[in-house]
Design a protein around this motif. Structure first.
Motif, PDB file in Angstrom:
ATOM      1  N   ASP A  91       0.829  -1.203   0.000  1.00  0.00           N
ATOM      2  CA  ASP A  91       0.000   0.000   0.000  1.00  0.00           C
ATOM      3  C   ASP A  91       0.865   1.255   0.000  1.00  0.00           C
ATOM      4  N   ARG A 148       1.357   4.327  -3.283  1.00  0.00           N
ATOM      5  CA  ARG A 148       0.963   5.725  -3.075  1.00  0.00           C
ATOM      6  C   ARG A 148       1.959   6.651  -3.748  1.00  0.00           C
ATOM      7  N   LYS A 178       8.050   9.094   1.209  1.00  0.00           N
ATOM      8  CA  LYS A 178       7.711   7.731   0.838  1.00  0.00           C
ATOM      9  C   LYS A 178       8.859   6.767   1.134  1.00  0.00           C
ATOM     10  N   ARG A 209      -1.794   6.291   6.591  1.00  0.00           N
ATOM     11  CA  ARG A 209      -2.676   5.822   5.515  1.00  0.00           C
ATOM     12  C   ARG A 209      -3.962   6.652   5.394  1.00  0.00           C
ATOM     13  N   LEU A 256      -3.044   9.984   3.816  1.00  0.00           N
ATOM     14  CA  LEU A 256      -2.759   9.851   2.382  1.00  0.00           C
ATOM     15  C   LEU A 256      -4.039   9.672   1.581  1.00  0.00           C
ATOM     16  N   ARG A 257      -4.974   8.917   2.116  1.00  0.00           N
ATOM     17  CA  ARG A 257      -6.249   8.729   1.421  1.00  0.00           C
ATOM     18  C   ARG A 257      -7.034  10.028   1.350  1.00  0.00           C
ATOM     19  N   ALA A 310      -5.340  12.199  -1.338  1.00  0.00           N
ATOM     20  CA  ALA A 310      -5.556  11.679  -2.685  1.00  0.00           C
ATOM     21  C   ALA A 310      -7.030  11.653  -3.077  1.00  0.00           C
TER      22      ALA A 310
END
Length: 113
Positions: free
Chosen positions: A27, A31, A44, A83, A86-87, A90
């Motif tokens: 995952d 990204r 990252k 996570r 980041l979601r 995005a």
């Protein structure tokens, strides 16, 4: 007899945690790099190193030793903090839905009225 059962359960737990860590590593790898900077979550490469090391430690060392516990903490931090950020950056989060269920791609559908 009881110790063998405990070791068996612990080995299954360790395998499950290792697989979950590998899934989080994948995952993190898919990204975009700029999403990490936009979410202010370091970069990252750092998270790939942390999650890669955690995955290796969970597969190679016994779970009750010191290093796999630290790797597990890194996986938990990625799961509950990085996570979701980041979601959200995005636009892939499961936030509140806008509009109604009858909305189409070009706006609301009024049934031909």
């Amino acid at each position: 007899m009881l110790i063998y059962g405990f070791q068996s359960v612990l080995s299954w737990v360790q395998l499950a945690l290792g697989v979950y860590s590998a899934v989080m590593l994948i995952d993190a790898a898919v990204r975009r790099d700029d999403a990490y900077r936009a979410a202010d979550k370091h970069n990252k490469a750092m998270w790939l190193i942390f999650l890669g090391a955690a995955t290796a430690l969970l597969f190679l060392l016994p779970l009750l030793s010191f290093l796999p516990i630290i790797g597990l903490i890194a996986v938990i931090v990625y799961t509950v903090d990085v996570r979701p950020a980041l979601r959200a950056v995005a636009g892939g989060g499961r936030g509140p839905r806008r509009g109604s269920s009858s909305d189409g791609p070009y706006g609301p559908y009024n049934g031909g009225r």
